[in-house]
Every structure is written in C-alpha cells, then in structure tokens.
Design an enzyme around this catalytic site. Structure first.
Site, PDB file in Angstrom:
ATOM      1  N   ASP A 129       0.845  -1.190   0.000  1.00  0.00           N
ATOM      2  CA  ASP A 129       0.000   0.000   0.000  1.00  0.00           C
ATOM      3  C   ASP A 129       0.881   1.241   0.000  1.00  0.00           C
ATOM      4  O   ASP A 129       1.793   1.363   0.823  1.00  0.00           O
ATOM      5  CB  ASP A 129      -0.900  -0.002   1.237  1.00  0.00           C
ATOM      6  CG  ASP A 129      -2.041   1.003   1.117  1.00  0.00           C
ATOM      7  OD1 ASP A 129      -2.398   1.360  -0.013  1.00  0.00           O
ATOM      8  OD2 ASP A 129      -2.580   1.410   2.157  1.00  0.00           O
ATOM      9  N   ASP A 148      -9.012   0.420   2.126  1.00  0.00           N
ATOM     10  CA  ASP A 148      -8.019   0.027   3.121  1.00  0.00           C
ATOM     11  C   ASP A 148      -8.526   0.465   4.495  1.00  0.00           C
ATOM     12  O   ASP A 148      -8.240   1.569   4.954  1.00  0.00           O
ATOM     13  CB  ASP A 148      -6.670   0.675   2.797  1.00  0.00           C
ATOM     14  CG  ASP A 148      -5.591   0.292   3.790  1.00  0.00           C
ATOM     15  OD1 ASP A 148      -5.655  -0.823   4.327  1.00  0.00           O
ATOM     16  OD2 ASP A 148      -4.694   1.111   4.032  1.00  0.00           O
ATOM     17  N   ARG A 154      -7.524   4.242  13.360  1.00  0.00           N
ATOM     18  CA  ARG A 154      -6.633   5.388  13.567  1.00  0.00           C
ATOM     19  C   ARG A 154      -6.086   5.461  14.996  1.00  0.00           C
ATOM     20  O   ARG A 154      -4.949   5.915  15.190  1.00  0.00           O
ATOM     21  CB  ARG A 154      -7.383   6.678  13.239  1.00  0.00           C
ATOM     22  CG  ARG A 154      -7.866   6.775  11.805  1.00  0.00           C
ATOM     23  CD  ARG A 154      -6.738   6.675  10.807  1.00  0.00           C
ATOM     24  NE  ARG A 154      -7.211   6.913   9.441  1.00  0.00           N
ATOM     25  CZ  ARG A 154      -6.488   6.759   8.362  1.00  0.00           C
ATOM     26  NH1 ARG A 154      -5.231   6.349   8.459  1.00  0.00           N
ATOM     27  NH2 ARG A 154      -6.996   7.000   7.169  1.00  0.00           N
ATOM     28  N   THR A 209      -8.635  -5.591   4.157  1.00  0.00           N
ATOM     29  CA  THR A 209      -8.583  -4.681   3.017  1.00  0.00           C
ATOM     30  C   THR A 209      -9.553  -5.225   1.986  1.00  0.00           C
ATOM     31  O   THR A 209      -9.420  -6.377   1.553  1.00  0.00           O
ATOM     32  CB  THR A 209      -7.173  -4.603   2.410  1.00  0.00           C
ATOM     33  OG1 THR A 209      -6.259  -4.119   3.399  1.00  0.00           O
ATOM     34  CG2 THR A 209      -7.150  -3.682   1.202  1.00  0.00           C
ATOM     35  N   GLU A 263      -9.167   3.947  -2.280  1.00  0.00           N
ATOM     36  CA  GLU A 263      -7.945   3.761  -3.061  1.00  0.00           C
ATOM     37  C   GLU A 263      -8.234   3.045  -4.378  1.00  0.00           C
ATOM     38  O   GLU A 263      -9.318   2.490  -4.585  1.00  0.00           O
ATOM     39  CB  GLU A 263      -6.922   2.955  -2.259  1.00  0.00           C
ATOM     40  CG  GLU A 263      -6.642   3.504  -0.873  1.00  0.00           C
ATOM     41  CD  GLU A 263      -5.474   2.815  -0.179  1.00  0.00           C
ATOM     42  OE1 GLU A 263      -4.699   2.129  -0.874  1.00  0.00           O
ATOM     43  OE2 GLU A 263      -5.340   2.969   1.053  1.00  0.00           O
ATOM     44  N   GLN A 320      -3.341   2.937  15.161  1.00  0.00           N
ATOM     45  CA  GLN A 320      -2.242   3.380  14.295  1.00  0.00           C
ATOM     46  C   GLN A 320      -1.395   4.456  14.969  1.00  0.00           C
ATOM     47  O   GLN A 320      -0.162   4.445  14.871  1.00  0.00           O
ATOM     48  CB  GLN A 320      -2.818   3.916  12.981  1.00  0.00           C
ATOM     49  CG  GLN A 320      -1.780   4.350  11.964  1.00  0.00           C
ATOM     50  CD  GLN A 320      -2.431   4.857  10.675  1.00  0.00           C
ATOM     51  OE1 GLN A 320      -3.647   4.889  10.543  1.00  0.00           O
ATOM     52  NE2 GLN A 320      -1.598   5.258   9.732  1.00  0.00           N
ATOM     53  N   LYS A 345      -3.878  -1.745  10.262  1.00  0.00           N
ATOM     54  CA  LYS A 345      -4.159  -1.874   8.835  1.00  0.00           C
ATOM     55  C   LYS A 345      -4.362  -3.323   8.388  1.00  0.00           C
ATOM     56  O   LYS A 345      -4.971  -3.562   7.339  1.00  0.00           O
ATOM     57  CB  LYS A 345      -2.992  -1.289   8.030  1.00  0.00           C
ATOM     58  CG  LYS A 345      -2.760   0.190   8.237  1.00  0.00           C
ATOM     59  CD  LYS A 345      -3.688   1.001   7.367  1.00  0.00           C
ATOM     60  CE  LYS A 345      -3.263   2.460   7.317  1.00  0.00           C
ATOM     61  NZ  LYS A 345      -4.069   3.227   6.350  1.00  0.00           N
ATOM     62  N   GLU A 371      -9.658  12.641   7.428  1.00  0.00           N
ATOM     63  CA  GLU A 371      -9.527  13.938   6.784  1.00  0.00           C
ATOM     64  C   GLU A 371     -10.853  14.693   6.766  1.00  0.00           C
ATOM     65  O   GLU A 371     -10.906  15.890   7.074  1.00  0.00           O
ATOM     66  CB  GLU A 371      -9.042  13.770   5.348  1.00  0.00           C
ATOM     67  CG  GLU A 371      -7.659  13.194   5.186  1.00  0.00           C
ATOM     68  CD  GLU A 371      -7.401  12.857   3.736  1.00  0.00           C
ATOM     69  OE1 GLU A 371      -6.978  13.765   2.993  1.00  0.00           O
ATOM     70  OE2 GLU A 371      -7.626  11.701   3.339  1.00  0.00           O
ATOM     71  N   HIS A 402      -3.594  14.145   0.380  1.00  0.00           N
ATOM     72  CA  HIS A 402      -3.823  13.293   1.552  1.00  0.00           C
ATOM     73  C   HIS A 402      -2.632  13.373   2.510  1.00  0.00           C
ATOM     74  O   HIS A 402      -2.813  13.546   3.725  1.00  0.00           O
ATOM     75  CB  HIS A 402      -4.038  11.847   1.115  1.00  0.00           C
ATOM     76  CG  HIS A 402      -4.097  10.870   2.247  1.00  0.00           C
ATOM     77  ND1 HIS A 402      -5.100  10.876   3.197  1.00  0.00           N
ATOM     78  CD2 HIS A 402      -3.267   9.849   2.593  1.00  0.00           C
ATOM     79  CE1 HIS A 402      -4.892   9.910   4.071  1.00  0.00           C
ATOM     80  NE2 HIS A 402      -3.786   9.271   3.733  1.00  0.00           N
ATOM     81  N   GLU A 438     -10.132   4.124   3.727  1.00  0.00           N
ATOM     82  CA  GLU A 438      -9.285   4.840   2.778  1.00  0.00           C
ATOM     83  C   GLU A 438      -9.712   4.427   1.378  1.00  0.00           C
ATOM     84  O   GLU A 438      -9.651   3.243   1.029  1.00  0.00           O
ATOM     85  CB  GLU A 438      -7.802   4.534   3.006  1.00  0.00           C
ATOM     86  CG  GLU A 438      -7.287   5.105   4.318  1.00  0.00           C
ATOM     87  CD  GLU A 438      -5.783   5.029   4.472  1.00  0.00           C
ATOM     88  OE1 GLU A 438      -5.238   5.761   5.321  1.00  0.00           O
ATOM     89  OE2 GLU A 438      -5.140   4.237   3.749  1.00  0.00           O
TER      90      GLU A 438
END
Length: 403
Positions: free
Chosen positions: A119, A225, A229, A249, A193, A232, A245, A350, A126, A191
């Site tokens: 990834d 993904d 948070r 996925t 992607e 993380q 993570k 975000e 971002h 996420e």
C-alpha cells in the site's frame, strides 16, 4: 455495439469487459467470467469449445484469474479482441446466449489469489492533510515524500472481496490521560484507493523499469483500506502501519483490464523536484477516475484519482527498485485518494478533521468515525471510447462489532 440486452451504453458495455470469478446455485464450482451489462459470460464453458486458441483454453478451466493473468499482454489483447467480436457480432448470439448468467444470480469469489500486498501513500493532498493532523506546527510533508513513493507491506491473507463483513479490530491505544489500554478501535476509518493487479512476474534481482508498467500489470480494482486510527497512532512509532491496517482490506470483485482504461489516461501532475532516474517516465500519465464514497447511502466524498502525485508506474518501479520480484497476483494500492477541497477527501480522518468536524449523513445523523452497522460503498467511473463510461466494480463493506 453489443447484442446483449441492456449492455449498450452502460458502464459494463463491450468496451469494458472486466474479469471475475463466479459460481451459481446450479454449478457451485468457481470459474472465470466476464461482465457484460447485467450478465456474466461463462468463459470456462466458452473455452470448452473451439473459440479460443488451444494454448489459451486451459487458463479458463482454473478457479482463479492467475493462470490467465500470467500469460501476459499478447494473450490479454487476443482474448479481449475475441470477446468483443463474440459479443458484438449477431452471428454468435444464438450459441452464446446460453453461456450468460444474470449477475444478480452469480455468487462472486475473490478474483485472484493475492500473492503480496503493498500500500502506497501517493496523494500529495492526503499526505499533507494527514501531516497537519498528526504533526501540527511542523512541516506536513516529511523530507522523503517528494523523493520516492512511500509505502508499506500489508497482509495478503486479509484482502477480502467486496461485501465481506468487516469485524471491528482490537489493539493497543494510548488514552488521553496517557494510560495504555487494549480493546476495540474507537476511530475506525476507511481509505478510498485504487489497486493494480500484477499479471506477469519478474525475476528477483531484476528491477522493473518505470516504462514497463503495462507489460506486467493486468488491471485495476477499487480498494478500501480499512484503518483503525487510534491503534495506528500508538503502534506506528517508529515502524508504521501494523495491526491498525492488517485486519481487512476490501477490493472490488471484478478486475478492469488495463486496456479498458486507455481513454482514461491523462497527464500526471508535474513533479518538483524531478525524481531520480529510475522514476522518470518517458510517457508520464495517470488515470482520470472519478471516485465516490458513500456512508450509509449518503455520498460524502468524490476523490479525483487524476490528482495523484506518484503514478502507478512509479509505484511499480520503486516496489522492485531494490531487486524485489513481482509475482502473479501481487496487489499494490495507491493509498488514499484525496483532492484539494474538503468534499474530495478520501478518508474520514480527513473529512472530519481528525474527529473535530462531524460529517452530516443527510438524515439527521452525524459521524466522525465508523460505528457498528455502518456501511461504506466506494465506486468509480472513467471515460471510455466514443463518449462511453467505464464503471469499475464497487467495493462495499459493513462494520460488525465483535460478539
């Protein structure tokens, strides 16, 4: 033009023809199919006759796209041309209609065996936004970000197909008072992607040229993904993503051939500083994919893939620059796709400004991060030939709490 009813002019027309693995209630054996409109063409049955060349037919008797992907561009182009002819020429209609299954009655399986999963972190918008959230007062982009495509290795075994329920992950986190605790993530995120699927392998010790992207990559899929948070933030010191993570996925169940995205090629953003030689492209391009993120049925974001700073070709070249080999079924994803304005941000971290600005879901409810029972859908379209639209297979997932 195609003789398949309802397919003409749609996102799964004869100009697209994505590949997947499906089965039915009458025949539970997973097999290769191609999507045309709201139908699935059974390529195993088609290959049991004389339609394909003898050296290609065995690939369609397998339960994964891997053997076909490994054949490389000559086989991919030949099969695509033959399928376009089959589905466009009325002479083939009577003999081919019996090979169609309504997509609604097809059970989809993971289209290929994922060999490795990488990834990346390729969107400047971002990376900048995340830098501001995670390192307030400091330079948002770290010194290496504009020098190389930053990425990490994920868990291939936890890549799942669209529609697979997502169990809320657990792990360690640091509480506001400094206490270290263990439990379910409270800041579960997504996420949005785009992933690229490797067909042709490479030898270990032989880096793949940035200009050989199309010689190795079979096609594209949408990717979610899923990211915890809070886990993380604590565990990613100093080595980066791990349990936050690796739990799941999600990818789309149909792989869009690279050739189907030919009309979507656009000039990629100018890079400053100029990258090192092995990352310089003779023909620098990205893909004009218009993405959409929906949360419980409400569209909350429209990320633009054409804004990505690092291209898929650069990601592939950097991934092998140290001599690492490619294997059929390798999946590499772009990292979160985000644009310059709020409604183009591809993660809820975000969109909610780190949880400080709730997101309106349009029915009186607000969210900052995912709650149990929430469903996320990611879709995308791209321009096709003669004004047509290519619709990449959506990727969906519903969050479930652990019992």
């Amino acid at each position: 033009m195609t003789w398949v009813e309802g397919a003409e002019g749609g996102p799964f027309g004869v100009h697209h023809l994505p590949y997947g693995i499906f089965s039915t209630a009458k025949d539970p054996t997973p097999r290769v199919g191609t999507r045309i409109g709201d139908q699935v063409l059974d390529l195993r049955k088609l290959a049991s006759g004389t339609f394909f060349l003898p050296w290609i037919r065995p690939a369609f008797q397998e339960h994964s796209l891997g053997p076909f992907m490994a054949m490389g561009p000559p086989a991919w182009r030949l099969v695509r041309l033959q399928l376009v002819e089959l589905l466009s020429d009325l002479r083939y209609r009577d003999q081919s209609e019996t090979l169609l299954t309504p997509a609604a009655k097809a059970r989809m399986h993971l289209p290929f065996e994922v060999a490795d999963y990488v990834d990346f972190y390729a969107s400047e918008y971002h990376a900048t936004m995340m830098g501001r959230l995670l390192r307030p007062g400091a330079e948002p982009l770290l010194p290496n970000w504009k020098r190389l495509p930053v990425g990490y290795h994920g868990r291939a075994g936890t890549v799942v197909g669209s529609g697979t329920p997502i169990l809320r992950p657990s792990g360690q986190r640091k509480e506001p008072d400094g206490e270290i605790t263990y439990g379910p993530s409270r800041r579960l995120d997504i996420e949005a992607e785009v992933g690229f699927v490797v067909g042709v392998a490479s030898d270990q010790g032989s880096p793949v040229s940035v200009d050989d992207f199309a010689e190795h990559v079979f096609g594209a899929v949408l990717v979610n993904d899923w990211s915890a948070r809070d886990l993380q933030a604590w565990e990613g010191q100093p080595l980066g993503p791990f349990l936050a993570k690796s739990f799941a996925t999600s990818i789309g169940q149909w792989v869009t051939p690279l050739e189907a995205l030919a009309e979507a090629r656009v000039a990629a953003p100018v890079q400053d500083p100029e990258p090192l030689g092995y990352l310089r492209e003779k023909d620098r391009y990205g893909f004009d994919l218009s993405m959409s993120v929906s949360w419980n049925g409400t569209e909350v974001s429209k990320p633009p893939f054409k804004e990505m700073y690092w291209t898929p070709a650069q990601m592939l070249a950097h991934m092998t620059a140290n001599g690492a080999s490619l294997r059929t079924g390798d999946l590499f994803a772009s990292g979160t796709v985000s644009g310059p304005v709020r409604e183009q941000r591809g993660s809820f971290m975000e969109l909610s400004a780190g949880g400080t600005e709730p997101i309106d879901l349009g029915d009186g409810r607000e969210r900052t991060f995912l709650e149990d029972g929430d469903t996320v859908r990611i879709g995308a379209t791209a321009p096709g030939p003669d004004g047509t639209v290519v619709g990449l297979a959506e990727v969906t997932g519903k969050v479930e709490g652990r019992p």
